[in-house]
Design a protein around this motif. Structure first.
Motif, mmCIF file in Angstrom:
data_model
loop_
_atom_site.group_PDB
_atom_site.id
_atom_site.type_symbol
_atom_site.label_atom_id
_atom_site.label_comp_id
_atom_site.label_asym_id
_atom_site.label_seq_id
_atom_site.Cartn_x
_atom_site.Cartn_y
_atom_site.Cartn_z
ATOM 1 N N GLY A 1 0.805 -1.217 0.000
ATOM 2 C CA GLY A 1 0.000 0.000 0.000
ATOM 3 C C GLY A 1 0.839 1.269 0.000
ATOM 4 O O GLY A 1 0.322 2.353 -0.233
ATOM 5 N N HIS A 2 2.142 1.149 0.238
ATOM 6 C CA HIS A 2 3.038 2.315 0.206
ATOM 7 C C HIS A 2 3.348 2.760 -1.215
ATOM 8 O O HIS A 2 3.940 3.818 -1.417
ATOM 9 C CB HIS A 2 4.360 1.997 0.913
ATOM 10 N N LEU A 3 2.984 1.938 -2.200
ATOM 11 C CA LEU A 3 3.352 2.194 -3.588
ATOM 12 C C LEU A 3 2.187 2.733 -4.399
ATOM 13 O O LEU A 3 1.029 2.458 -4.098
ATOM 14 C CB LEU A 3 3.799 0.884 -4.256
ATOM 15 N N ASP A 4 2.507 3.454 -5.452
ATOM 16 C CA ASP A 4 1.568 3.725 -6.534
ATOM 17 C C ASP A 4 2.023 2.843 -7.682
ATOM 18 O O ASP A 4 3.185 2.922 -8.098
ATOM 19 C CB ASP A 4 1.594 5.199 -6.958
ATOM 20 N N VAL A 5 1.134 1.989 -8.163
ATOM 21 C CA VAL A 5 1.488 1.026 -9.201
ATOM 22 C C VAL A 5 0.581 1.245 -10.404
ATOM 23 O O VAL A 5 -0.634 1.353 -10.262
ATOM 24 C CB VAL A 5 1.356 -0.421 -8.674
ATOM 25 N N VAL A 6 1.196 1.336 -11.585
ATOM 26 C CA VAL A 6 0.471 1.490 -12.849
ATOM 27 C C VAL A 6 0.696 0.209 -13.640
ATOM 28 O O VAL A 6 1.851 -0.181 -13.874
ATOM 29 C CB VAL A 6 0.998 2.706 -13.647
ATOM 30 N N SER B 1 6.215 1.188 -10.963
ATOM 31 C CA SER B 1 6.085 1.276 -9.513
ATOM 32 C C SER B 1 6.685 2.582 -9.027
ATOM 33 O O SER B 1 7.841 2.875 -9.317
ATOM 34 C CB SER B 1 6.792 0.080 -8.870
ATOM 35 N N ILE B 2 5.909 3.354 -8.298
ATOM 36 C CA ILE B 2 6.374 4.619 -7.726
ATOM 37 C C ILE B 2 6.441 4.440 -6.214
ATOM 38 O O ILE B 2 5.451 4.090 -5.580
ATOM 39 C CB ILE B 2 5.425 5.777 -8.095
ATOM 40 N N GLY B 3 7.629 4.655 -5.638
ATOM 41 C CA GLY B 3 7.797 4.572 -4.194
ATOM 42 C C GLY B 3 8.448 3.307 -3.689
ATOM 43 O O GLY B 3 8.527 3.097 -2.484
ATOM 44 N N SER C 1 7.740 -3.223 -6.738
ATOM 45 C CA SER C 1 6.408 -3.835 -6.733
ATOM 46 C C SER C 1 6.468 -5.320 -6.378
ATOM 47 O O SER C 1 5.478 -5.876 -5.914
ATOM 48 C CB SER C 1 5.723 -3.655 -8.087
ATOM 49 N N TYR D 1 11.520 1.146 -0.008
ATOM 50 C CA TYR D 1 10.488 2.185 -0.028
ATOM 51 C C TYR D 1 11.088 3.587 0.021
ATOM 52 O O TYR D 1 12.007 3.862 0.777
ATOM 53 C CB TYR D 1 9.523 2.015 1.143
#
Length: 157
Positions: A10-15, A128-130, A133, A144
């Motif tokens: 949940g700490h990540l922004d994933v596209v 993956s941002i942060g 993934s 992280y």
């Protein structure tokens, strides 16, 4: 600590994977505006070190931001800021990749160039941002990022 189990996806922004996120052989640029006071963490990446099809990522060991592009055949070019950028101030960093070089621009000023072949990069991994993934904090650390990201811009072609 950033790499203490368990993993926290949940700490990540994933596209999810999309061909527009793969450089392939095209010119490709990633720009990120961020701030942090930490000296650790992966800011953004598409793929991981053993990824089939190559990968690209930004990280900031000791606060020194670096961007790396690894082609499917292992061609690797990495450049870094040379100085820590973890001063809590906003920084806009752009890494532009061509077939023969990677150029890093920090706050509008060209800072570093790495030369050599960059190959073709096209993988099935999400963006993956942060952090990473795919990680478990035991055999693969998540790395992280702790800080603020204002925007990410990706340009292809």
């Amino acid at each position: 600590a950033a790499n203490t189990p368990p993993a926290h996806p949940g700490h990540l922004d994933v596209v999810k994977d999309n061909l527009k996120l793969d450089p392939e052989r095209a010119d490709y640029a990633v720009t990120v505006s961020y701030r942090t006071t930490r000296s650790f963490g992966n800011i953004i990446q598409k793929g991981q070190s053993t990824q089939v099809g190559g990968m690209w990522k930004w990280q900031q060991p000791k606060g020194i931001v670096s961007c790396l592009f690894r082609g499917a055949a292992g061609e690797t070019i990495s450049v870094n800021s040379g100085v820590p950028l973890n001063d809590g101030q906003w920084h806009t960093v752009r890494c532009e990749r061509t077939a023969t070089k990677v150029i890093m621009t920090i706050d509008g000023i060209k800072k570093r160039t790495g030369t050599g072949p960059t190959g073709s990069i096209s993988n099935s991994a999400p963006l993956s941002i942060g952090g990473k993934s795919t990680c478990d904090q035991i055999t693969i650390t998540c790395d992280y990022f702790v800080g603020d990201i204002d925007f990410v811009r990706i340009e292809k072609g």
